[in-house]
Design a protein around this motif. Structure first.
Motif, PDB file in Angstrom:
ATOM      1  N   THR A 196      -5.308  -5.065  -4.977  1.00 31.79           N
ATOM      2  CA  THR A 196      -3.858  -5.057  -4.779  1.00 31.79           C
ATOM      3  C   THR A 196      -3.396  -6.318  -4.060  1.00 31.79           C
ATOM      4  OG1 THR A 196      -3.815  -2.639  -4.700  1.00 31.79           O
ATOM      5  CG2 THR A 196      -1.941  -3.790  -3.734  1.00 31.79           C
ATOM      6  N   LEU A 207      -5.697   4.381  -0.388  1.00 38.73           N
ATOM      7  CA  LEU A 207      -6.233   3.427  -1.351  1.00 38.73           C
ATOM      8  C   LEU A 207      -7.644   3.043  -0.922  1.00 38.73           C
ATOM      9  CD1 LEU A 207      -3.236   0.976  -1.948  1.00 38.73           C
ATOM     10  CD2 LEU A 207      -3.914   2.933  -3.330  1.00 38.73           C
ATOM     11  N   SER A 208      -8.540   2.944  -1.888  1.00 37.92           N
ATOM     12  CA  SER A 208      -9.909   2.536  -1.577  1.00 37.92           C
ATOM     13  C   SER A 208      -9.923   1.065  -1.160  1.00 37.92           C
ATOM     14  CB  SER A 208     -10.814   2.736  -2.793  1.00 37.92           C
ATOM     15  OG  SER A 208     -10.431   1.858  -3.835  1.00 37.92           O
ATOM     16  N   ARG A 256       2.456   1.867  -3.340  1.00 34.61           N
ATOM     17  CA  ARG A 256       1.502   2.400  -4.305  1.00 34.61           C
ATOM     18  C   ARG A 256       1.298   3.898  -4.090  1.00 34.61           C
ATOM     19  NH1 ARG A 256      -2.522  -0.255  -6.603  1.00 34.61           N
ATOM     20  NH2 ARG A 256      -2.736   1.752  -7.650  1.00 34.61           N
ATOM     21  N   GLU A 272      -9.629  -1.191  -4.108  1.00 37.89           N
ATOM     22  CA  GLU A 272      -8.264  -1.237  -4.639  1.00 37.89           C
ATOM     23  C   GLU A 272      -7.353  -2.041  -3.724  1.00 37.89           C
ATOM     24  OE1 GLU A 272      -4.980  -0.628  -7.092  1.00 37.89           O
ATOM     25  OE2 GLU A 272      -7.144  -0.542  -7.427  1.00 37.89           O
ATOM     26  N   GLN A 273      -7.559  -1.962  -2.417  1.00 41.73           N
ATOM     27  CA  GLN A 273      -6.761  -2.775  -1.501  1.00 41.73           C
ATOM     28  C   GLN A 273      -6.989  -4.255  -1.766  1.00 41.73           C
ATOM     29  OE1 GLN A 273      -7.385  -1.682   2.586  1.00 41.73           O
ATOM     30  NE2 GLN A 273      -6.791   0.452   2.284  1.00 41.73           N
ATOM     31  N   VAL A 331     -10.961   0.780 -10.639  1.00 40.20           N
ATOM     32  CA  VAL A 331     -10.326  -0.434 -10.122  1.00 40.20           C
ATOM     33  C   VAL A 331     -10.462  -1.535 -11.163  1.00 40.20           C
ATOM     34  CG1 VAL A 331     -10.399  -2.187  -8.309  1.00 40.20           C
ATOM     35  CG2 VAL A 331     -10.796   0.212  -7.747  1.00 40.20           C
ATOM     36  N   THR A 332      -9.343  -2.176 -11.482  1.00 35.68           N
ATOM     37  CA  THR A 332      -9.337  -3.207 -12.517  1.00 35.68           C
ATOM     38  C   THR A 332      -9.545  -4.587 -11.903  1.00 35.68           C
ATOM     39  OG1 THR A 332      -6.928  -3.297 -12.334  1.00 35.68           O
ATOM     40  CG2 THR A 332      -7.856  -1.897 -14.057  1.00 35.68           C
ATOM     41  N   THR A 345     -13.160   3.559  -7.628  1.00 35.17           N
ATOM     42  CA  THR A 345     -11.879   4.139  -8.024  1.00 35.17           C
ATOM     43  C   THR A 345     -10.783   3.650  -7.085  1.00 35.17           C
ATOM     44  OG1 THR A 345     -12.339   6.096  -6.677  1.00 35.17           O
ATOM     45  CG2 THR A 345     -12.938   6.186  -9.022  1.00 35.17           C
ATOM     46  N   ASP A 346      -9.538   3.846  -7.502  1.00 32.05           N
ATOM     47  CA  ASP A 346      -8.438   3.245  -6.756  1.00 32.05           C
ATOM     48  C   ASP A 346      -8.004   4.057  -5.536  1.00 32.05           C
ATOM     49  OD1 ASP A 346      -7.483   5.299  -8.267  1.00 32.05           O
ATOM     50  OD2 ASP A 346      -5.721   4.235  -9.023  1.00 32.05           O
ATOM     51  N   TYR A 373       0.827  -1.204   0.000  1.00 32.16           N
ATOM     52  CA  TYR A 373       0.000   0.000   0.000  1.00 32.16           C
ATOM     53  C   TYR A 373       0.864   1.259   0.000  1.00 32.16           C
ATOM     54  CZ  TYR A 373      -3.634  -3.306   1.541  1.00 32.16           C
ATOM     55  OH  TYR A 373      -4.493  -4.361   1.645  1.00 32.16           O
ATOM     56  N   SER A 388      -8.244   6.391 -10.842  1.00 37.32           N
ATOM     57  CA  SER A 388      -8.511   5.477 -11.957  1.00 37.32           C
ATOM     58  C   SER A 388      -9.497   4.404 -11.504  1.00 37.32           C
ATOM     59  CB  SER A 388      -7.210   4.802 -12.420  1.00 37.32           C
ATOM     60  OG  SER A 388      -6.257   5.764 -12.799  1.00 37.32           O
TER      61      SER A 388
END
Length: 553
Positions: free
Chosen positions: A180, A172-173, A92, A176-177, A148-149, A157-158, A89, A146
């Motif tokens: 990740t 980090l959202s 990032r 996103e965590q 989240v993929t 979002t990230d 984290y 961006s």
């Protein structure tokens, strides 16, 4: 009546011959393994007389695939590692800082000057000198977010951006965590696998356990410590601008800088900028080599992105030193003499040939994204594996002998035919295991023993059906034909249900469970083949030669 076409007979015996041919190398295990290892060494490092002699120990026109022995049979090392996913984290957020800084500088008239502040783990804090411009600053930073993929993070979002007084807080959202964490584990799995494969080990087991743990089992390796030395280091190579050099381990360092010890000069410390110019993630190759003085070194090469950054930095800082850092230690700190546009270079230091080779392996495999804590470590000696093999052999021989005796006493000559098919069945099973490169474990041996017991089930169904048909059918030929035809549906149904269970065990199980499922599933395939085709062909061939008026089953 009992008519099997010639082409079908040729196909059946051809399959049997091919399976037994692939199983044959396992009878000469040590010899074939020595030859395979020598051929791999020749391909990787070139031929020598010793390697060519070892490679010639087994004819190259014969199959050389072996059933690989698992950890419990061969001995080796077992590790259970926990990946510290939270470490990623902060990395990032550090990567976000240059982008946020550049975006806010374009709004300097509104937000004033900006300065990064010390923050708790998992946060990035930025102070602006004009609190009245906080709304615009938050808008700008949020615009850098961006999507989240990941499937679980659709619509999120990230980063999460909030304001507190004159400070911007970036985190980090939650989505996103989670993404990740998953990427970190997947990347760690791949890097560990590449490192273990680079070392030339045979059939390792590397798999995820739970949310943040990785199971690593490597047969044939000397000790758990040796395995930890191979995969436990992060091998994070970075290139940093040098701010100073000192012999004081407690020297003060400016903000956003760090004091790192020298790997080759004892008592020497370098003050370097915290943010690297280039990282090991941009490396595409690393090979052991020798420098101009004949000392072991490592050649490296960057990808186009890394080469551009490296080239731009060297062009702008000719005459300045820069530090090559490996895992928080400075390997060397050469002075930039000229522009280096090609994206390649050489790492020198007090390396031995073995150390330079190991460093090249680690760099080539990539950097572990997060630190790992080893929760379990075990070394299984080869003598324990040999004990397991001997115990498995005894169990298989006892089961095999009992089945042979039972079939011979119960069904006479037809029982002997079934026993011949059973021997062929075991050979075909090992041939299949060799062809697919399966790993045999102690539970796998249990699967083979179970297969031996199950293999005669189909023959028992056929023989019992023939007994029944002998009471009503017109002649033994018709009884044999009806016995096979009417027992076929029961044989197929019973084995399909067992095969489904084996498939489920393989898909949902792990480790020993999958080893058991592999041998059980393949054993079902070979058992059905030998019962329906091989045993029938043997009986038909015997019947055609003897033409008995009656048969005893």
């Amino acid at each position: 009546m009992l008519n099997i076409p010639l082409w079908k007979r040729v196909v059946i015996w051809g399959v049997v011959a091919l399976g037994l041919l692939y199983a044959m190398p396992n009878l000469f295990y040590s010899r074939v393994e020595l030859s395979n290892d020598a051929e791999a060494a020749i391909e990787a490092a070139g031929a020598t007389p010793e390697r060519e002699a070892a490679a010639g120990a087994w004819p190259d026109w014969l199959p050389s695939s072996l059933v690989n022995l698992g950890l419990d049979l061969r001995g080796g090392a077992h590790l259970l590692a926990e990946v510290q996913v939270e470490d990623v984290y902060d990395d990032r957020l550090d990567a976000y800082w240059p982008e946020i800084r550049d975006a806010l500088r374009d709004e300097r008239d509104t937000v004033g000057t900006i300065r990064r502040q010390d923050a708790p783990a998992g946060e990035l804090r930025i102070r602006v000198s004009r609190p009245e411009g906080m709304a615009r600053a938050l808008e700008v930073v949020r615009g850098l977010a961006s999507p989240v993929t990941s499937l679980s993070g659709v619509g999120a979002t990230d980063i999460v951006v909030a304001g507190q007084g004159d400070e911007i807080i970036v985190q980090l959202s939650e989505a996103e965590q989670q993404a990740t964490d998953d990427r970190t584990i997947r990347q760690s799995l791949e890097i560990i696998r590449r490192r273990v494969d680079e070392a030339g080990t045979r059939e390792p087991t590397i798999q995820r356990q739970g949310a943040d743990r990785i199971l690593i089992q490597v047969p044939g390796i000397g000790s758990a410590q040796e395995l930890k030395d191979l995969i436990g280091t992060t091998a994070q190579l970075t290139f940093h601008p040098v701010l100073g050099r000192t012999g004081d381990a407690d020297a003060d360092v400016p903000p956003r800088a760090q004091l790192l010890p020298s790997m080759t000069e004892e008592g020497t410390y370098y003050t370097v900028e915290e943010s690297p110019v280039v990282t090991g993630e941009d490396l595409v190759d690393a090979q052991p080599a020798f420098d101009q003085n004949g000392q072991p070194a490592v050649n490296f090469r960057f990808n186009p992105s890394g080469a551009r950054k490296f080239g731009d930095y060297t062009a702008e800082n000719i005459g300045s030193p820069f530090a090559i850092v490996l895992d928080e230690e400075v390997i060397s700190a050469p002075v930039i003499r000229d522009h280096i546009p090609g994206g390649s270079g050489i790492i020198t230091g007090n390396f031995s040939v073995e150390e330079s080779t190991q460093l090249a392996v680690l760099l080539r495999a990539g950097a572990l994204p997060a630190e790992m804590t080893f929760l379990e470590e075990r070394t299984i000696g080869p003598e324990l594996g040999q004990d397991s093999i001997e115990a498995g052999e005894i169990a298989a021989i006892v089961a095999f002998t009992a089945v042979l005796v039972f079939m011979g006493l119960s069904y006479g000559l037809f029982g002997i035919f079934a026993n011949i098919a059973l021997l062929i069945n075991v050979g075909l099973l090992f041939g299949l295991l060799s062809m697919i490169g399966a790993t045999l474990t102690l539970p796998g041996i249990a699967g083979i023993v179970l297969t031996i017991g199950m293999a005669v089930d189909a023959n028992v169904l056929v023989f019992e059906r023939i007994r029944e048909e002998m009471k009503t059918a017109r002649g033994p030929a018709r009884a044999i034909e009806l016995g096979y035809d009417r027992a076929l549906s029961a044989i197929v149904d019973a084995n399909i249900t067992t095969f489904i269970i084996a498939t489920i065990l393989f898909m949902l199980g792990s480790g020993p469970v999958r080893g058991f499922a592999v041998t059980l599933g393949l054993g079902i395939i070979t058992s059905v083949f030998t019962a329906i085709f091989v045993t029938r062909l043997i009986i038909v061939t015997w019947f055609e030669r003897r033409r008995p008026k009656t048969i005893e089953v």
